[in-house]
Design a protein around this motif. Structure first.
Motif, PDB file in Angstrom:
ATOM      1  N   LYS A 244       0.808  -1.213   0.000  1.00  0.00           N
ATOM      2  CA  LYS A 244       0.000   0.000   0.000  1.00  0.00           C
ATOM      3  C   LYS A 244       0.844   1.267   0.000  1.00  0.00           C
ATOM      4  N   LEU A 245       2.169   1.118   0.107  1.00  0.00           N
ATOM      5  CA  LEU A 245       3.046   2.279   0.204  1.00  0.00           C
ATOM      6  C   LEU A 245       3.591   2.727  -1.142  1.00  0.00           C
ATOM      7  N   VAL A 246       3.223   2.029  -2.210  1.00  0.00           N
ATOM      8  CA  VAL A 246       3.835   2.306  -3.513  1.00  0.00           C
ATOM      9  C   VAL A 246       2.856   2.990  -4.458  1.00  0.00           C
ATOM     10  N   GLY A 247       1.834   3.627  -3.904  1.00  0.00           N
ATOM     11  CA  GLY A 247       0.850   4.294  -4.743  1.00  0.00           C
ATOM     12  C   GLY A 247       1.477   5.303  -5.683  1.00  0.00           C
ATOM     13  N   GLY A 248       1.189   5.165  -6.968  1.00  0.00           N
ATOM     14  CA  GLY A 248       1.718   6.092  -7.962  1.00  0.00           C
ATOM     15  C   GLY A 248       3.186   5.894  -8.281  1.00  0.00           C
ATOM     16  N   GLU A 249       3.802   4.814  -7.791  1.00  0.00           N
ATOM     17  CA  GLU A 249       5.229   4.587  -8.019  1.00  0.00           C
ATOM     18  C   GLU A 249       5.439   3.414  -8.978  1.00  0.00           C
ATOM     19  N   ASP A 250       6.692   3.273  -9.411  1.00  0.00           N
ATOM     20  CA  ASP A 250       7.084   2.180 -10.308  1.00  0.00           C
ATOM     21  C   ASP A 250       7.850   1.132  -9.503  1.00  0.00           C
ATOM     22  N   VAL A 251       7.441  -0.123  -9.656  1.00  0.00           N
ATOM     23  CA  VAL A 251       7.998  -1.215  -8.852  1.00  0.00           C
ATOM     24  C   VAL A 251       8.527  -2.294  -9.779  1.00  0.00           C
ATOM     25  N   VAL A 252       9.660  -2.911  -9.379  1.00  0.00           N
ATOM     26  CA  VAL A 252      10.201  -4.076 -10.081  1.00  0.00           C
ATOM     27  C   VAL A 252      10.188  -5.257  -9.123  1.00  0.00           C
TER      28      VAL A 252
ATOM     29  N   ARG B  50       1.862   2.484  -9.868  1.00  0.00           N
ATOM     30  CA  ARG B  50       1.595   2.974 -11.223  1.00  0.00           C
ATOM     31  C   ARG B  50       1.951   1.902 -12.245  1.00  0.00           C
ATOM     32  N   SER B  51       3.072   1.206 -12.009  1.00  0.00           N
ATOM     33  CA  SER B  51       3.467   0.120 -12.914  1.00  0.00           C
ATOM     34  C   SER B  51       4.289  -0.902 -12.153  1.00  0.00           C
ATOM     35  N   VAL B  52       4.237  -2.146 -12.626  1.00  0.00           N
ATOM     36  CA  VAL B  52       5.030  -3.229 -12.050  1.00  0.00           C
ATOM     37  C   VAL B  52       5.703  -3.979 -13.178  1.00  0.00           C
ATOM     38  N   VAL B  53       7.005  -4.173 -13.052  1.00  0.00           N
ATOM     39  CA  VAL B  53       7.759  -5.002 -13.992  1.00  0.00           C
ATOM     40  C   VAL B  53       8.151  -6.284 -13.266  1.00  0.00           C
ATOM     41  N   LEU B  54       7.725  -7.421 -13.807  1.00  0.00           N
ATOM     42  CA  LEU B  54       8.070  -8.720 -13.246  1.00  0.00           C
ATOM     43  C   LEU B  54       9.160  -9.343 -14.104  1.00  0.00           C
ATOM     44  N   VAL B  55      10.319  -9.600 -13.500  1.00  0.00           N
ATOM     45  CA  VAL B  55      11.489 -10.101 -14.221  1.00  0.00           C
ATOM     46  C   VAL B  55      11.650 -11.588 -13.955  1.00  0.00           C
ATOM     47  N   VAL B  56      11.616 -12.398 -15.012  1.00  0.00           N
ATOM     48  CA  VAL B  56      11.763 -13.853 -14.869  1.00  0.00           C
ATOM     49  C   VAL B  56      12.861 -14.342 -15.802  1.00  0.00           C
ATOM     50  N   ARG B  57      13.615 -15.331 -15.349  1.00  0.00           N
ATOM     51  CA  ARG B  57      14.713 -15.873 -16.161  1.00  0.00           C
ATOM     52  C   ARG B  57      14.211 -16.788 -17.267  1.00  0.00           C
ATOM     53  N   GLU B  58      13.030 -17.379 -17.074  1.00  0.00           N
ATOM     54  CA  GLU B  58      12.510 -18.330 -18.053  1.00  0.00           C
ATOM     55  C   GLU B  58      12.034 -17.609 -19.316  1.00  0.00           C
ATOM     56  N   SER B  59      11.746 -18.409 -20.343  1.00  0.00           N
ATOM     57  CA  SER B  59      11.334 -17.849 -21.626  1.00  0.00           C
ATOM     58  C   SER B  59       9.936 -17.242 -21.566  1.00  0.00           C
ATOM     59  N   SER B  60       9.129 -17.655 -20.577  1.00  0.00           N
ATOM     60  CA  SER B  60       7.802 -17.095 -20.393  1.00  0.00           C
ATOM     61  C   SER B  60       7.363 -17.367 -18.963  1.00  0.00           C
ATOM     62  N   LEU B  61       6.324 -16.676 -18.525  1.00  0.00           N
ATOM     63  CA  LEU B  61       5.834 -16.894 -17.169  1.00  0.00           C
ATOM     64  C   LEU B  61       5.238 -18.287 -17.035  1.00  0.00           C
ATOM     65  N   HIS B  62       4.657 -18.811 -18.104  1.00  0.00           N
ATOM     66  CA  HIS B  62       4.088 -20.160 -18.059  1.00  0.00           C
ATOM     67  C   HIS B  62       5.186 -21.218 -17.955  1.00  0.00           C
TER      68      HIS B  62
ATOM     69  N   LEU C 203      -0.460 -11.965 -16.466  1.00  0.00           N
ATOM     70  CA  LEU C 203      -0.307 -11.536 -17.860  1.00  0.00           C
ATOM     71  C   LEU C 203      -1.455 -10.646 -18.328  1.00  0.00           C
ATOM     72  N   LYS C 204      -2.621 -10.799 -17.732  1.00  0.00           N
ATOM     73  CA  LYS C 204      -3.775 -10.001 -18.139  1.00  0.00           C
ATOM     74  C   LYS C 204      -3.859  -8.653 -17.415  1.00  0.00           C
ATOM     75  N   HIS C 205      -3.055  -8.478 -16.374  1.00  0.00           N
ATOM     76  CA  HIS C 205      -3.166  -7.246 -15.593  1.00  0.00           C
ATOM     77  C   HIS C 205      -2.611  -6.064 -16.388  1.00  0.00           C
ATOM     78  N   PRO C 206      -3.364  -4.980 -16.502  1.00  0.00           N
ATOM     79  CA  PRO C 206      -2.937  -3.868 -17.359  1.00  0.00           C
ATOM     80  C   PRO C 206      -1.708  -3.109 -16.848  1.00  0.00           C
ATOM     81  N   ARG C 207      -1.387  -3.217 -15.558  1.00  0.00           N
ATOM     82  CA  ARG C 207      -0.254  -2.454 -15.022  1.00  0.00           C
ATOM     83  C   ARG C 207       0.981  -3.318 -14.783  1.00  0.00           C
ATOM     84  N   ILE C 208       0.942  -4.582 -15.229  1.00  0.00           N
ATOM     85  CA  ILE C 208       2.092  -5.473 -15.052  1.00  0.00           C
ATOM     86  C   ILE C 208       2.718  -5.778 -16.411  1.00  0.00           C
ATOM     87  N   ARG C 209       4.034  -5.598 -16.504  1.00  0.00           N
ATOM     88  CA  ARG C 209       4.779  -6.011 -17.704  1.00  0.00           C
ATOM     89  C   ARG C 209       5.735  -7.122 -17.300  1.00  0.00           C
ATOM     90  N   VAL C 210       5.635  -8.258 -17.969  1.00  0.00           N
ATOM     91  CA  VAL C 210       6.515  -9.383 -17.697  1.00  0.00           C
ATOM     92  C   VAL C 210       7.691  -9.341 -18.665  1.00  0.00           C
TER      93      VAL C 210
END
Length: 574
Positions: A375-383, A403-415, A428-435
């Motif tokens: 709840k402390l990251v309102g309006g911020e960018d998170v990795v 505001r945005s979240v970047v999820l970093v994974v070593r695999e070729s895809s989240l699946h 993957l469907k969340h509009p504010r998450i980029r994998v």
């Protein structure tokens, strides 16, 4: 009323019995006084008005109100009215209603309106057999929440100060309410700092309502100031448990029930990593689940009621084995001696090896997370860095506020990662998450606080600098066993070997097994030293499994203690 109001003690928590029949009321009060001993003050009232007067006086004196047990129908009102008032004035107070069969509908309504925690249907003969288990359960729950610290706490600090983060995180997971003032941009906080003559930049300052102030405190100093740790009172314990997580707490409770003297050494708050778990669904007996912090503090309260010594903020740095008197060495130079020892230190997050990380730990770079942090990251960018379900859940929870979240994974895809398909689809469907796949954190940048996270594309070695205020690292876990290396046998991953594994892998033992008998259940390569929970090799990494292992390990502890000779026991030293 059974006592004049001015005789209240503000120190002893109160249990109030409300019943209109004098004989039954007095009998119940005497039963409770005998059952609860001197830990609680048990008072009585004959009706709603009298109970309200007692409670109002208690609240005015600051007397903790732990539990109210009341008949549903009173001569001048209803327990529902009384409980509604209590819930508003003292939210932590637990409530039990006693109802007759004719009041069944009203009782159900009170339960659904959350005015009642438990109920007893009358007649119940003997009443104590039905009531006492409920009383014990609710008082254990009350102690876990309201009893953690009765001292008001105010914290002044900076959002991206490492010490401020550690203090807030410890208080949050310890269920200690506190008021936070951010010196970065809060005029009121700045005014308080000037009034306190704090230097600029100001240290993280913890103000206690009894007038004490702590400046940049360690966890050990904070625990001591809040009365959440205890000094060792015995020269030796039957069992010293190192680690206050699910396995350690379970073992302590089981051992105390067997009549053993027990001490728990914990470097953090009760529950270990479980205290940060949002919700436990696999804990038997709680169909709605419970939070990790709830579980941990209920278990600790239960252990303390059984006489278990709790020492938090203490870091175990080594073990000196000796028959009948194993010494657990602590970071402050002291030691705790146990006729037996249980290692239940669990796991910790795998460290991120990238330039800049060490300088920004807890100042923008964090390992794991708790629900309040999201709840402390309102309006911020998170990795978020990690390929497991913890990272995927974290990304979703941070995305509710960031505001945005970047999820970093070593695999070729989240699946392709270790994530359930339904959870991966939600991410993957969340509009504010980029994998970002096939990638890892290559570097972090910032001066005093995190500013950018440099992502490295593994196949191509190309980099991308991402602006971020916070990086949450969840790259898997490793066992907390470094303090035991070269003393007990561990496997190639650092997990502690026990019982049958000792014979199967003799090449990993620091020394040969010294006894003619085989290792006991959960016993390590050192006789009298046992292990349970996630730190133990070959175990299922689940909280419910750790709880079971802790309890089962005590069977081995009991068998070991029975083998000690009088000479071994006489050789115990502080």
């Amino acid at each position: 009323m059974d006592a004049d109001l001015p005789n209240f003690s503000a120190a002893a928590p109160m249990v109030l019995v409300v019943h209109d029949e004098a004989v039954e009321r007095d009998e119940l009060v005497e039963y409770l006084r005998g059952h609860l001993a001197a830990q609680y003050r048990v008072l009585a009232a004959a009706g709603l008005r009298e109970a309200s007067d007692v409670l109002a006086h208690a609240l005015s004196l600051g007397t903790p109100i732990a539990l109210v047990v009341s008949l549903l129908r009173l001569p001048d009102g209803s327990a529902v009215d009384l409980f509604g008032h209590i819930k508003a004035a003292s939210p932590t107070t637990r409530r039990i209603v006693m109802a007759r069969p004719a009041d069944a509908d009203a009782t159900v309504q009170a339960i659904t309106q959350t005015q009642v925690d438990r109920y007893v249907m009358l007649p119940a003969d003997p009443l104590a057999d039905r009531l006492f288990p409920l009383v014990d359960d609710l008082l254990t729950d009350w102690e876990a929440h309201a009893g953690a610290s009765g001292i008001g706490v105010t914290v002044l600090g900076h959002r991206y100060s490492a010490t401020s983060y550690i203090v807030k995180d410890y208080l949050t997971r310890s269920l200690v309410p506190f008021t936070w003032f951010d010196l970065s941009d809060d005029p009121e906080a700045m005014a308080m700092a000037r009034e306190l003559n704090l230097p600029n930049p100001a240290p993280t300052t913890v103000l206690l309502d009894d007038g004490r102030a702590l400046y940049d405190p360690s966890i050990a100093q904070l625990a001591e100031a809040l009365g959440m740790t205890e000094p060792a009172t015995r020269s030796s314990y039957d069992l010293v448990v190192v680690g206050g997580g699910p396995a350690g707490l379970s073992a302590a409770v089981a051992a105390a029930c067997d009549g053993l003297t027990v001490a728990i050494i914990e470097d953090d708050c009760p529950g270990g990593q479980a205290s940060g778990s949002v919700h436990l669904q696999d804990h038997l007996g709680y169909p709605a689940g419970l939070t990790g912090a709830d579980f941990a503090h209920r278990a600790l309260a239960q252990a303390k009621r059984l006489g278990v010594h709790w020492s938090s903020g203490k870091v175990a740095t080594g073990l000196l084995p000796r028959s009948g008197a194993h010494r657990v060495l602590l970071g402050d130079g002291s030691a705790v001696v146990g006729r037996s020892v249980l290692v239940a230190t669990g796991m910790t997050w795998r460290r991120l090896d990238a330039p800049g990380v060490e300088d920004l730990i807890n100042a923008g770079v964090y390992y794991g997370y708790t629900k309040p942090e999201t709840k402390l990251v309102g309006g911020e960018d998170v990795v978020v860095a990690g390929s497991g379900e913890a990272a995927a859940r974290g990304a979703l929870e941070f995305a509710e506020h960031a505001r945005s979240v970047v999820l970093v994974v070593r695999e070729s895809s989240l699946h392709s990662a270790s994530v359930r398909e339904d959870l991966a689809d939600r991410v993957l469907k969340h509009p504010r998450i980029r994998v970002v796949s096939n990638s890892e954190v290559g570097e972090v940048r910032g001066y005093g606080r995190l500013d950018k996270v440099v992502l490295l594309d593994i196949p191509s070695d190309r980099t991308e600098a991402v602006s971020a205020s916070s990086l949450y690292v969840m790259l898997g876990t490793v066992p907390c066993s470094d303090w035991l290396r070269d003393v007990v046998a561990v496997d190639e991953f650092g997990f502690v070997l026990t019982d049958v594994e000792i014979g199967r892998r003799p090449e990993l033992l620091p020394g040969s097994w010294p006894e003619e008998r085989p290792p006991l259940l959960a016993e390590t390569s050192v006789p009298g030293v046992f292990a349970a929970g996630d730190v133990r090799a070959g175990t299922v990494k689940r909280i419910s499994s750790a709880i079971g292992q802790g309890s089962v390990a005590v069977a081995g502890v009991g068998r070991y203690l029975a083998t000690l000779s009088p000479t071994d026991e006489a050789s115990e030293e502080p």
